[in-house]
Design an enzyme around this catalytic site. Structure first.
Site, short mmCIF file in Angstrom:
data_model
loop_
_atom_site.label_atom_id
_atom_site.label_comp_id
_atom_site.label_asym_id
_atom_site.label_seq_id
_atom_site.Cartn_x
_atom_site.Cartn_y
_atom_site.Cartn_z
N CYS A 155 21.98 65.81 16.52
CA CYS A 155 20.99 66.47 15.64
C CYS A 155 20.46 67.78 16.22
O CYS A 155 19.83 68.56 15.50
CB CYS A 155 19.85 65.52 15.32
SG CYS A 155 20.41 64.04 14.46
N HIS B 13 13.79 69.61 13.10
CA HIS B 13 14.88 68.74 12.64
C HIS B 13 14.32 67.70 11.67
O HIS B 13 13.32 67.03 11.96
CB HIS B 13 15.54 68.07 13.84
CG HIS B 13 16.44 66.95 13.44
ND1 HIS B 13 17.42 67.11 12.49
CD2 HIS B 13 16.51 65.66 13.83
CE1 HIS B 13 18.05 65.95 12.33
NE2 HIS B 13 17.50 65.06 13.13
N ASN C 238 18.24 62.74 6.63
CA ASN C 238 18.54 63.34 7.92
C ASN C 238 20.01 63.77 7.91
O ASN C 238 20.90 62.93 7.88
CB ASN C 238 18.28 62.29 9.02
CG ASN C 238 18.54 62.81 10.42
OD1 ASN C 238 19.23 63.82 10.59
ND2 ASN C 238 18.04 62.12 11.42
O1 UT7 Z 1 18.20 62.40 14.07
C1 UT7 Z 1 18.09 62.11 15.44
C2 UT7 Z 1 16.74 61.70 15.71
N1 UT7 Z 1 16.45 60.51 14.93
C3 UT7 Z 1 15.20 60.19 14.75
O2 UT7 Z 1 14.36 60.95 15.14
C4 UT7 Z 1 14.86 58.85 14.12
C5 UT7 Z 1 13.63 58.31 14.80
N2 UT7 Z 1 13.22 57.00 14.36
C6 UT7 Z 1 12.64 56.79 13.15
O3 UT7 Z 1 12.51 57.68 12.35
C7 UT7 Z 1 12.07 55.42 12.88
O4 UT7 Z 1 12.04 54.66 14.08
C8 UT7 Z 1 12.88 54.63 11.81
C9 UT7 Z 1 12.67 55.28 10.46
C10 UT7 Z 1 14.35 54.61 12.17
C11 UT7 Z 1 12.36 53.20 11.73
O5 UT7 Z 1 10.96 53.19 11.47
P1 UT7 Z 1 9.99 52.29 12.33
O6 UT7 Z 1 8.66 52.50 11.77
O7 UT7 Z 1 10.21 52.67 13.77
O8 UT7 Z 1 10.49 50.85 12.01
P2 UT7 Z 1 11.03 49.71 13.03
O9 UT7 Z 1 12.39 50.06 13.51
O10 UT7 Z 1 9.97 49.39 14.02
O11 UT7 Z 1 11.13 48.51 12.02
C12 UT7 Z 1 9.96 47.92 11.42
C13 UT7 Z 1 10.40 46.78 10.52
C14 UT7 Z 1 11.36 45.81 11.24
O12 UT7 Z 1 11.07 44.50 10.77
P3 UT7 Z 1 10.15 43.50 11.65
O13 UT7 Z 1 10.87 43.37 12.96
O14 UT7 Z 1 8.82 44.19 11.76
O15 UT7 Z 1 10.14 42.26 10.83
C15 UT7 Z 1 12.71 46.22 10.73
O16 UT7 Z 1 13.63 45.18 10.73
O17 UT7 Z 1 11.10 47.29 9.40
C16 UT7 Z 1 12.39 46.64 9.31
N3 UT7 Z 1 13.34 47.60 8.77
C17 UT7 Z 1 13.52 47.78 7.45
N4 UT7 Z 1 12.95 47.19 6.38
C18 UT7 Z 1 13.35 47.60 5.17
C19 UT7 Z 1 14.15 48.45 9.42
N5 UT7 Z 1 14.86 49.19 8.56
C20 UT7 Z 1 14.49 48.78 7.32
C21 UT7 Z 1 14.86 49.16 6.03
N6 UT7 Z 1 14.26 48.55 4.98
N7 UT7 Z 1 15.77 50.12 5.79
#
Ligand code: UT7
Length: 336
Positions: free
Chosen positions: A112, A257, A287
């Protein structure tokens, strides 16, 4: 007098197929509400099967050259995570398809952060007198590496391409890149990775059912990536602002980004910059990795958010992990 790389053209292309959050929630355990609130994304574009990154790059490259008012370039640098083939690089084919005969052409792999790295590389070639006029492209077809079973990545990424033309010019003129801040931390390489398909782990064979092995798909540890993205983009932006001699409050537009609107706002907060200076188009394209910065620039120009004379700060974070920033005073250009 030193030579600077001056931005003189901008062009973009996204494939026509729009994929909404609702469409994804029909095949995956996710929802429009989750995707919107956690990322800010409402839809993205995915190329039809058979369309490769090079196809999108040619479209964007053509438009950038048209925007620059000349089809000429003597260097093509293409940033991508999803090249047409493991070998050779995609840039020479794109250059040939654009009618750029016998020019230097190579790919950059910084995920990225790729577009910032590619601009720095092209600017270095211009400063060294190796090139006069460079076409810098960021192009991706993440739809080809997303695991349809992985909701944590499939809802985030989109396909697209964006390109700029950089020409040799004067460091004091509008459009001149005012330097670069680049960095990496390879100890974090496993946070964003396609495990198989390279020399460390050549492509695994399909299993008995013929299904594609999971390790050939893109994998990301979202939470730590989020944290590092905020810290590194803020620090890199600060280093770039110091180099340019600009206060954060004097920046008119922050084009970061487009990974997550919460990351962009957190970086703005850390820099002490008003959040409304942040350009956001990830809601409509997701993204797009190496294509993200030029797509955001073009969107800001089209929306009247970026006008000649504006102080613009660009910053990115991506796999590797890598990060980078640059800055410029926005020139008079007609984006295509
Ligand atoms: O491009 C290169 C750089 N990339 C980035 O900068 C991405 C950086 N990361 C992010 O933007 C975020 O971490 C994400 C958008 C990928 C994820 O958001 P988050 O707030 O960090 O969520 P999480 O991974 O902590 O997941 C929270 C919950 C989990 O469930 P539990 O364990 O709380 O029950 C996940 O399983 O949300 C669940 N989850 C989803 N639920 C519905 C993860 N993905 C999804 C989904 N739909 N698509």
């Amino acid at each position: 007098m030193s030579r600077a790389a001056v931005l003189t053209g901008l062009g973009t292309y996204v494939p026509p197929r729009v994929v909404t959050n609702d469409e994804l929630s029909r095949t995956m355990d996710t929802s429009d509400e989750w995707i919107r609130s956690r990322t800010g994304i409402t839809r993205r574009h995915w190329a039809e099967p058979g369309t490769a990154t090079g196809d999108l790059a040619v479209e964007a490259g053509e438009r950038a050259l048209k925007s620059a008012g000349s089809g000429d370039a003597d260097l093509v640098v293409l940033a991508t995570t999803t090249p047409d083939h493991p070998c050779p690089a995609t840039a020479p084919d794109v250059a040939a398809r654009l009618g750029l005969d016998a020019v230097a052409a190579y790919d950059i792999g910084a995920v990225c952060s790729g577009f910032i790295y590619a601009m720095a590389s092209a600017a270095g070639a211009i400063a060294a007198g190796i090139a006069e006029r460079a076409l810098v492209i960021g192009a991706e077809t993440y739809s080809t590496i997303l695991n349809p079973e992985d909701r944590t990545t499939s809802v985030i990424f989109g396909d697209g391409a964006g390109a700029v033309v950089l020409r040799a010019g004067d460091p004091a003129e509008p459009g001149a890149l005012l330097g670069h801040d680049l960095g990496s931390d390879g100890s974090l390489k496993d946070l964003i990775i396609v495990p198989a398909g390279g020399s460390r782990r050549p492509s695994a064979a399909a299993d008995a059912s013929g299904a594609r092995p999971a390790e050939t798909y893109f994998h990301m540890e979202g939470k730590p990536v989020f944290r590092h993205a905020v810290t590194r983009m803020a620090a890199s932006s600060r280093a770039m602002l110091d180099r340019a001699g600009w206060d954060p409050e004097s920046v008119d537009r922050f084009v970061g980004h487009q990974a997550n609107v919460r990351i962009l706002h957190a970086v703005a907060d850390q820099l002490g910059m008003a959040r409304d200076r942040t350009v956001v188009n990830l809601d409509r394209v997701g993204n797009t990795s190496a294509a993200s910065i030029p797509l955001a620039l073009a969107d800001a120009v089209a929306g009247g958010l970026l006008t000649p004379g504006d102080r613009v700060l660009l910053s990115a974070f991506g796999g590797g992990v890598t990060w980078g920033s640059t800055a410029l005073v926005w020139p008079e250009i007609v984006a295509d």
